[in-house]
Motif scaffolding. Structure first.
Motif, PDB file in Angstrom:
ATOM      1  N   TYR D 336       0.830  -1.205   0.000  1.00 48.33           N
ATOM      2  CA  TYR D 336       0.000   0.000   0.000  1.00 48.33           C
ATOM      3  C   TYR D 336       0.862   1.252   0.000  1.00 48.33           C
ATOM      4  O   TYR D 336       0.603   2.212  -0.719  1.00 48.33           O
ATOM      5  N   MET D 337       1.875   1.216   0.859  1.00 48.73           N
ATOM      6  CA  MET D 337       2.705   2.412   0.954  1.00 48.73           C
ATOM      7  C   MET D 337       3.354   2.711  -0.388  1.00 48.73           C
ATOM      8  O   MET D 337       3.405   3.864  -0.826  1.00 48.73           O
ATOM      9  N   PHE D 338       3.859   1.668  -1.030  1.00 49.42           N
ATOM     10  CA  PHE D 338       4.505   1.916  -2.325  1.00 49.42           C
ATOM     11  C   PHE D 338       3.489   2.375  -3.361  1.00 49.42           C
ATOM     12  O   PHE D 338       3.802   3.182  -4.233  1.00 49.42           O
ATOM     13  N   PHE D 339       2.276   1.840  -3.228  1.00 48.64           N
ATOM     14  CA  PHE D 339       1.214   2.302  -4.106  1.00 48.64           C
ATOM     15  C   PHE D 339       1.073   3.815  -3.957  1.00 48.64           C
ATOM     16  O   PHE D 339       1.050   4.563  -4.951  1.00 48.64           O
ATOM     17  N   ALA D 340       1.026   4.268  -2.699  1.00 48.05           N
ATOM     18  CA  ALA D 340       0.886   5.701  -2.461  1.00 48.05           C
ATOM     19  C   ALA D 340       2.054   6.458  -3.079  1.00 48.05           C
ATOM     20  O   ALA D 340       1.874   7.471  -3.776  1.00 48.05           O
ATOM     21  N   LEU D 341       3.263   5.965  -2.849  1.00 50.14           N
ATOM     22  CA  LEU D 341       4.426   6.650  -3.402  1.00 50.14           C
ATOM     23  C   LEU D 341       4.333   6.680  -4.916  1.00 50.14           C
ATOM     24  O   LEU D 341       4.637   7.681  -5.568  1.00 50.14           O
ATOM     25  N   GLY D 342       3.888   5.537  -5.469  1.00 52.36           N
ATOM     26  CA  GLY D 342       3.853   5.415  -6.912  1.00 52.36           C
ATOM     27  C   GLY D 342       2.881   6.385  -7.566  1.00 52.36           C
ATOM     28  O   GLY D 342       3.104   6.817  -8.699  1.00 52.36           O
ATOM     29  N   VAL D 343       1.788   6.721  -6.868  1.00 50.76           N
ATOM     30  CA  VAL D 343       0.864   7.683  -7.462  1.00 50.76           C
ATOM     31  C   VAL D 343       1.218   9.095  -7.048  1.00 50.76           C
ATOM     32  O   VAL D 343       0.442  10.015  -7.223  1.00 50.76           O
ATOM     33  N   GLY D 344       2.381   9.255  -6.450  1.00 51.25           N
ATOM     34  CA  GLY D 344       2.858  10.599  -6.134  1.00 51.25           C
ATOM     35  C   GLY D 344       2.364  11.131  -4.820  1.00 51.25           C
ATOM     36  O   GLY D 344       2.644  12.274  -4.469  1.00 51.25           O
ATOM     37  N   ALA D 345       1.628  10.312  -4.052  1.00 50.22           N
ATOM     38  CA  ALA D 345       1.140  10.790  -2.766  1.00 50.22           C
ATOM     39  C   ALA D 345       2.125  10.403  -1.683  1.00 50.22           C
ATOM     40  O   ALA D 345       1.882   9.508  -0.875  1.00 50.22           O
ATOM     41  N   PHE D 346       3.289  11.079  -1.687  1.00 50.36           N
ATOM     42  CA  PHE D 346       4.359  10.696  -0.752  1.00 50.36           C
ATOM     43  C   PHE D 346       3.913  10.852   0.691  1.00 50.36           C
ATOM     44  O   PHE D 346       4.171  10.026   1.553  1.00 50.36           O
ATOM     45  N   GLY D 347       3.193  11.956   0.944  1.00 45.50           N
ATOM     46  CA  GLY D 347       2.752  12.207   2.314  1.00 45.50           C
ATOM     47  C   GLY D 347       1.828  11.100   2.791  1.00 45.50           C
ATOM     48  O   GLY D 347       1.949  10.620   3.921  1.00 45.50           O
ATOM     49  N   ALA D 348       0.932  10.634   1.921  1.00 42.13           N
ATOM     50  CA  ALA D 348       0.016   9.572   2.316  1.00 42.13           C
ATOM     51  C   ALA D 348       0.785   8.307   2.648  1.00 42.13           C
ATOM     52  O   ALA D 348       0.477   7.618   3.627  1.00 42.13           O
ATOM     53  N   GLY D 349       1.809   8.005   1.835  1.00 45.71           N
ATOM     54  CA  GLY D 349       2.612   6.806   2.098  1.00 45.71           C
ATOM     55  C   GLY D 349       3.271   6.882   3.465  1.00 45.71           C
ATOM     56  O   GLY D 349       3.253   5.917   4.240  1.00 45.71           O
ATOM     57  N   ILE D 350       3.866   8.037   3.770  1.00 43.66           N
ATOM     58  CA  ILE D 350       4.541   8.172   5.064  1.00 43.66           C
ATOM     59  C   ILE D 350       3.523   8.130   6.195  1.00 43.66           C
ATOM     60  O   ILE D 350       3.777   7.566   7.270  1.00 43.66           O
ATOM     61  N   PHE D 351       2.341   8.684   5.954  1.00 44.24           N
ATOM     62  CA  PHE D 351       1.284   8.650   6.959  1.00 44.24           C
ATOM     63  C   PHE D 351       0.915   7.206   7.274  1.00 44.24           C
ATOM     64  O   PHE D 351       0.836   6.795   8.437  1.00 44.24           O
TER      65      PHE D 351
END
Lengths: 118, 100, 185, 664, 354
Positions: D336-351
């Motif tokens: 999931y986290m990488f998914f977030a990073l992959g769509v450019g939502a870095f903050g969401a991934g770190i969250f």
């Protein structure tokens, strides 16, 4: 300034001179009638056995080794002590590290019985 | 007036004598002394340059060399003692296990 | 006449001569104890040189460590081992001869190199006046504990290794009767 | 106040050193509490450092501290230098707080958990060392220092997975055979090395391209020198991502993480759930400037992330071992986290990284408490009914489970929802659908695990002697049979604290329709993400969909495992191929064995016997013979007399000096 | 570069004054040695309830003179197998180093004589304390060489024991003084005395250092209870068994001058040197030297007292004591002093003014 040390040089000359004159005067004044018996070394009145040029205990060497290393420690301590006030806390930490490392050796010597004299 | 050359030439002479000691004596203790002599000659040169260049680094370096020399002597003489105990002998020419 | 320069020169040549003669004494003395004594004289002469070079702290350190500790260790080893008096010279006279020739060559070359060179103009800030105003020991201390801190700390590691090394090498066997001797007390 | 960033990693390092040197001599309690104390101190320093950071205006929130120059080559324009320097910005602030905070709790828990181990000093040494390496990783101000921490956590992970190097496996009470701890450790290490290889190449490429490895130089240069989509950057980011897949257990390198469960449970909690595995996520987020320049890589990251999330979730459905369920869920959540990073939502991934650290650590520690109570028996088929026996563990575990399954208003809900929203708004509808499906599966297997472990009737008997590992049982309390009991306060207090985190950590990042996303604002100076404006209607709809996915998953699980107990078996009978596929983990291990390991072994053998034995050895022998003959000839020169050599040296010196002088 | 500095202005006068001072110092030391030795015989006799020397002159006052003459006129014996050169050099080293050590100690404030200001010490040097240690380490040669050159087993053992003891205690001695240096930030004895003028005697913050120093000093001078090197019952007389006539007297002389020197160092470093203990008292004349002498004699009396009271240690106890007790204590003293300086900054104003 080197000139501060000039008196020590003179004192060195005078003291060595004093010692030399003392030996010389005594040699002049005292009688000298050597015999074979007088030339023997004193071993509690018995005839001397063998020579003293023999090996002695290794432990004396060990003491000297330990001494050398602690002598170095002292010679590091002195310049440290005279500048200690310039940055007391910092210098304290530096020396604490130095001494801590040396203390490892000290403990090692202690544990190995280097200070035991039996 | 003393110049730096006075001291460096003295240093060179002492160094050569130290080297000579190493080369022609058979007693490892005296060879060791020759090495100390060479070290001291170099120290003299260091201090002389340090003084005439008004730069203290040379003197601090000599101070460190003193330490290193002391450590070296401690271990070196321990080796001599160890060899002597093993071979009952301290003639370097009879210690020739380096032979190829 | 400049008394200062005169006395300075006098002291220098006196101790230089002492140093060279004593150094030769190291080479030619038959007994190792005498060699050690001659070496002690060299050390003292060098201490005098250090004073002339305005480095009194090094002078006393020289006497304390070299004369007072290193050579004492030599004397102890000489007495512990008591090696037989040895003779000068290698196994063959040839080697001695070659050694002497090349040592002289080395000396001559070194002197030629040194004498031909010209010392650079002074650039440092540690002029004699500056050092005198702070004190030589203080200057050494300040440098040693700031700029040369790392060598200083490494020196402790070196000393530690030396202690351990010397102990291990020289004291291979633990005296097996130690305990029983202790009981005898 | 002078900046003391270096203290943060230095304190755990000091603890590690103390435990390494004298830990075995210290009393057990002192040794272990010392480790806790150093972690707590590091946490304190971290909090004060972050407080300093927050005191600054948002745009200036970067604290830097250079300890000394580590590597320095050359001067001027072509020089290269790497410093041991630390870099604290909101991103690393989140990381150090998580690492030291959760780390302290887990250390504390471990004091109770490892009570009966004989090698406690080694354990706490490795744990503290791990914390040191991880903190170096997240605080580094350049890639090389980060790589140091990166490798460091790898080594510590190896040490800790293989902590029980003298045991065979941990599946107590069943015939299931797992890899032994030492093999698991080796597997983890080797698989990680593959990733690290990519990472190393990436760093080399970066150095080659920019002439520097420091964040402060690389990122501006990258933006200056390259257009979006530049091939160099794409290759570089792909290589770095390969490293991330290794460390963070993503396809294709995820296979080591489930086996890493062979380590003690606190290790699983700290390293394989809360911190180390997030290193890859952190690294990618840290390099967001580079990744933003490489849309191709971002797509790859997103696809890999979602695929990993889905596949791991399906495998988790059929696992019987509680810790393995959690392990696969970790893989899935990392996806999931990488998914977030992959769509450019870095903050969401770190969250999600942060909330996940809380609830996953909580779940692992809860599982550990169960193992502790059940003499290391972890097979869910033989658990059950522990709800009454271990109330604290049950309730905290339940909170963690709800957070993991994305139950509304628990922390995991907010972060997962943010990721899914970001995935939807980025336009990757397919990926979003798979993500939602995975959320459903997640809720299902989580609740399944809770019910099988704590619910229903006990499937064990009081006083029953389970087949426990030999010497571990001797040290534990296995010989006396099963007497489950609640864990001691030193273990339950961390559980409760983490439960609070799992409950409330999500509220710092509320969706815009419910409040302010404080977390996102905090990270904004780092990522400079444009806030995506979406209509409240759409947002409510998305929230509704993810809520529905979680609720459906929970509902099915309740139906299956509380109500009609026959349904799972029936499903297994109807779709045996699916069950086999999942329970054998898609045969990935076997595929690797056939595709890589066996050919590798064959190749190595070939090299060993033919190439090395015949060609190289032959050459070496021949060369050796030649040298020996020449040496025999030269031997007469070496008479072994030290002074002869010295004389030769002197002659050489004299000649050299003479030549130097004579030269004009 | 001019090394003579001040001597340029009035070189001959200063040179003559210097020579005179050296000679005066040596004779003052010799006289003190002679009478201290006599006093010691009286004191020890009193402690041991004996009578002591009372034949030569009134109450035995001429005894030292008689001893000196006897030493000069006796036949000198050199063992046949001895290394004769070294045998002769050894006592010279001992006595010369003993005399040299005293040269840096300020015995009083500068004296005004015939309109000339004469510093009451031979050399005012900046590394005085290290100089003292250096001279002390050279004096070990006298002992080692005496024992070795005699070619006598007792002497050899005695000298090795003595040397091992001297170097071991030198470590403690050197470390015990570090605390003083940390307080005063200088190695110059005059400046150390000046420091005590402003901030009181150093013995107050350095009690431990003082005690360690005194113990090490007793051992350094081979006094009871640390007189193992010359233990009559075991080693006849230790390293100078084979010595007679003036050479024997030299060793004896060196030992007592060393006692004076270590006491003078203790007085200078810890007890305010030539400063009056009661600075508010009106000063009559030039009392510095008398205060100094008083302090030194009190310390020497303590030495005699200790000699009369304590039994001799065993050699292993002696070595254990310095390495295992004194050395850690000396390091502890440094630690304490560092703590005092860091937390109380005594004498800070002066240290930073310099």
């Amino acid at each position: 300034m080197p000139s501060d040390y000039f008196p020590l040089f003179i004192m060195l000359v005078v003291s060595v001179g004093f010692a030399a004159i003392g030996i010389g005067v005594s040699a002049l004044l005292g009688p000298r009638r050597p015999t074979a018996i007088k030339g023997q070394t004193y071993e509690s009145g018995m005839t001397a056995i063998g020579t003293a040029r023999r090996r002695v205990w290794i432990r004396y060497y060990l003491v000297a080794v330990i001494f050398i290393l602690f002598d170095i420690e002292i010679i590091f301590f002195y310049p440290w002590a005279v500048v200690f006030r310039m940055a007391a806390e910092f210098l304290f930490l530096e020396m604490a590290l130095f001494v801590a490392i040396l203390l490892v050796g000290y403990v090692y010597v202690w544990r190995k019985g280097g200070f035991d004299w039996y | 007036m003393l110049t730096v050359n006075h001291f460096t030439i003295l240093s060179a002479v002492l160094f050569s004598i130290g080297a000579l000691t190493v080369l022609i004596r058979r007693n490892p203790l005296i060879i060791f002394m020759g090495i100390e002599l060479m070290l001291n000659a170099v120290n003299l040169a260091f201090v002389a340059f340090s003084h005439f260049l008004d730069d203290m680094s040379g003197q601090v370096f000599v101070f460190i060399v003193l330490t290193v020399a002391a450590a070296e002597v401690a271990v070196g003489l321990a080796l001599v003692v160890a060899i002597f105990r093993a071979r009952e002998n301290v003639d370097v020419d009879e210690i020739d296990m380096l032979k190829g | 006449m400049d008394y200062g320069a005169f006395v300075e020169g006098l002291v220098f040549y006196l101790f230089a001569a002492l140093a060279v003669l004593a150094a030769l004494g190291v080479v030619i003395a038959r007994s190792p104890v005498r060699s050690a004594l001659a070496l002690a004289l060299v050390f003292l002469a060098l201490a005098a040189m250090y004073i002339l070079l305005n480095a009194p702290f090094l002078a006393v350190a020289q006497i304390m460590i070299y004369a007072g500790a290193v050579l004492i260790l030599f004397l102890f080893v000489i007495m512990v081992l008591n090696p037989r008096l040895d003779i000068i010279g290698a196994r063959g006279r040839g080697q001695t001869f070659v050694a002497i020739v090349f040592t002289i060559a080395l000396g001559v070359l070194l002197i030629a190199t040194l004498a031909s060179g010209q010392i650079a103009p002074t650039t440092g800030k540690f002029t004699p006046e500056f050092v005198a105003s702070i004190g030589h020991v203080q200057v050494i201390g300040t440098l040693l504990f700031s700029e040369f801190l790392l060598p200083f700390e490494i020196a402790s590691v070196l000393l530690l290794i030396a202690i351990v090394g010397a102990m291990t090498l020289a004291r291979r066997e633990r005296v097996p009767h130690a305990e029983s001797k202790r009981d005898l007390r | 106040m002078p900046l003391m960033l270096w203290l943060i990693p230095a304190l755990p390092l000091l603890g590690a050193i103390i435990n390494l040197l004298v830990g075995r001599r210290l009393p057990r309690a002192l040794s272990s509490w010392l480790a806790v104390a150093f972690m707590a101190a590091a946490f304190g320093v971290a909090v004060s450092a972050v407080a300093n950071l927050v005191a600054l205006p948002p745009e200036e929130r970067v604290l830097r501290e250079t300890l000394y120059e580590w590597i320095g080559v050359g001067v001027g324009a072509n020089s290269f230098s790497v410093n041991v320097a630390f870099w604290l910005d909101p991103l690393s602030a989140v990381m150090i707080l998580v690492v030291t905070g959760v780390g302290t709790l887990i250390h504390m828990y471990a004091v109770g958990y490892m009570e009966h181990e004989k090698d406690y000093a080694r354990f706490f040494f490795a744990m503290n060392l791990f914390a040191f390496a991880m903190l170096m990783l997240v605080l580094a101000d350049n890639y090389l220092l980060m790589f140091l921490g990166w490798e460091g956590v790898g080594v510590c992970s190896y040490l800790l997975i293989g902590f029980w190097y003298d045991r065979d496996n941990l599946a107590v009470g069943t015939d299931e055979k797992f890899l032994s701890p030492r093999s698991s450790a080796t597997k983890a290490f080797v698989v990680n090395r593959i990733g690290d290889f990519g990472f190393t190449l990436g760093i080399i490429l970066m150095f080659w391209t920019f002439g520097s490895l420091s964040f402060a130089e690389v990122f501006p240069k990258a933006e200056e020198m390259f257009q979006i989509g530049a091939p160099v950057i794409t290759v570089m980011t792909l290589l770095l991502f390969l490293g991330a897949t290794g460390k963070s257990a993503q396809i294709p390198l995820f296979i080591w993480l489930p086996d890493a469960m062979a380590g003690p449970t606190p290790v699983s909690a700290l390293i394989h759930a809360a911190t180390m595995v997030t290193a890859g996520v952190y690294m990618v987020a840290r390099s967001h400037v580079l990744y933003s320049l490489a849309p191709t890589t971002l797509t790859v990251v997103a696809i890999i992330g979602v695929l990993t999330a889905f596949i791991a979730a399906t495998i988790a459905l059929v696992q019987n071992d509680l810790k393995r369920v959690l392990a696969y869920s970790t893989v899935s959540q990392l996806g999931y986290m990488f998914f977030a990073l992959g769509v450019g939502a870095f903050g969401a991934g770190i969250f999600h990284l942060m909330t996940h650290a809380f609830f996953k650590a909580l779940l692992f520690l809860g599982a550990g408490a169960v193992m502790h109570a059940m003499n290391d028996m972890i097979d869910m088929r033989r658990l059950g009914g522990l709800r009454k026996v271990m109330p604290i563990t049950f309730w905290t575990f339940l909170i963690g489970a709800f957070a993991l399954s994305g139950f509304p208003l628990f922390s995991g809900f907010f972060s997962k929802d943010e990721i899914l929203t970001a995935g939807f708004t980025s336009g990757n509808i397919v990926l979003w659908v798979v993500g939602v499906l995975t959320a459903l599966l997640t809720a299902f297997y989580t609740v399944r695990a809770v019910i099988l472990t704590f619910g229903g009737k006990p499937r064990w008997k009081e006083g029953e002697v389970v087949h426990a590992q030999d010497e571990h049982a001797a040290h534990g309390h296995g010989e006396r049979g099963l007497h489950p009991h609640e864990a001691s306060p030193v273990m339950t207090i961390p559980l409760m604290v983490l439960a609070l985190g799992a409950l409330f950590a999500g509220y710092v990042g509320l969706p815009s329709v419910l409040g302010a996303n404080l977390f996102g604002q905090f990270l904004e100076p780092v990522f400079r993400e444009p806030a995506v404006e979406i209509s409240p209607t759409l947002e409510w709809t998305l929230i509704g969909i993810s809520t529905a996915a979680a609720l459906i998953g929970i509902f099915i699980a309740l139906r299956f495992y509380l109500g009609d107990r026959e349904t799972p078996q029936r499903l297994t009978r109807y779709y045996p191929w699916l069950y086999r596929l999942w329970s054998n983990k898609y045969w990935v291990d076997q595929i690797y064995d056939y595709v890589i390991a066996r050919p590798g072994r064959w190749l190595a053998n070939a090299f060993w016997t033919d190439v090395d034995g015949k060609i190289i050895n032959g050459a070496a022998d021949g060369l050796g013979r030649a040298f020996r003959n020449v040496g025999q000839a030269l031997r007469s020169l070496q008479d072994g007399y030290a002074r002869g050599y010295a004389l030769a040296m002197l002659i050489g010196i004299v000649v050299v000096i003479a030549i130097v002088i004579m030269r004009p | 570069m001019n090394i003579l500095g001040i001597y340029i202005d009035r070189p001959i006068v200063d040179f003559v004054i210097l020579i005179i001072k050296c000679v005066v110092w040596i004779f003052a030391l010799l006289t003190t040695f002679a009478y201290i030795q006599l006093v010691e015989r009286w004191v020890i006799a009193k402690i041991q309830v004996r009578i002591g020397p009372n034949r030569t002159g009134p109450r035995g006052l001429f005894q030292p003179l008689a001893d000196a003459l006897k030493a000069l006129f006796k036949e000198e014996l050199i063992p046949t197998n001895a290394d004769k050169l070294v045998f002769v050099i050894a006592p010279m080293i001992s006595v010369a180093t003993a005399l040299l050590a005293f040269a840096v100690i300020p015995v009083s404030p500068p004296l005004n004589l015939f309109g000339l200001e004469i510093p009451m010490q031979i050399a005012n040097v900046n590394v005085a304390l290290l100089y003292l240690l250096a001279v002390g380490s050279v004096s070990v040669y006298g002992t080692v060489l005496a024992g070795w050159s005699s070619n006598n087993k007792y002497s050899l053992l005695g000298s090795l024991r003595a040397a091992a003891q001297l170097i071991s205690y030198e470590v403690t001695l050197g470390l015990a003084l570090v605390g003083v240096l940390m307080l005063t930030s200088t190695l110059n004895l005059n400046e150390i005395v000046d420091y005590q003028k402003n901030f009181g005697w150093i013995i107050l913050p350095q009690v431990l250092g003082f005690i360690l120093y005194i113990i090490a000093a007793i051992a350094e001078t081979n006094r009871l209870p640390f007189d193992l090197p010359e233990a009559e019952t075991e080693l006849v007389a230790g390293y100078y068994t084979e010595y007679s006539s003036i050479k024997f007297a030299f060793f004896f002389m060196a030992e007592y001058i060393n006692i004076i020197t270590v006491c003078a160092i203790a007085a200078t470093l810890f007890l305010g040197g030539y400063l009056s203990p009661l600075p508010f008292l009106p000063i009559v004349g030039e009392p510095g030297i008398w205060w100094f002498a008083l302090k030194v004699f009190i310390l020497i009396f303590v030495f005699m007292w200790i000699r009369g009271t304590f039994p001799r240690l065993r050699y292993d106890q002696l070595m254990n004591f310095t390495w295992k007790v004194m050395l850690p204590l000396a390091l502890l003293n440094v630690l304490i002093t560092a703590g005092i300086i860091i937390f109380f900054q005594p004498g800070a104003a002066q240290a930073f003014a310099r």
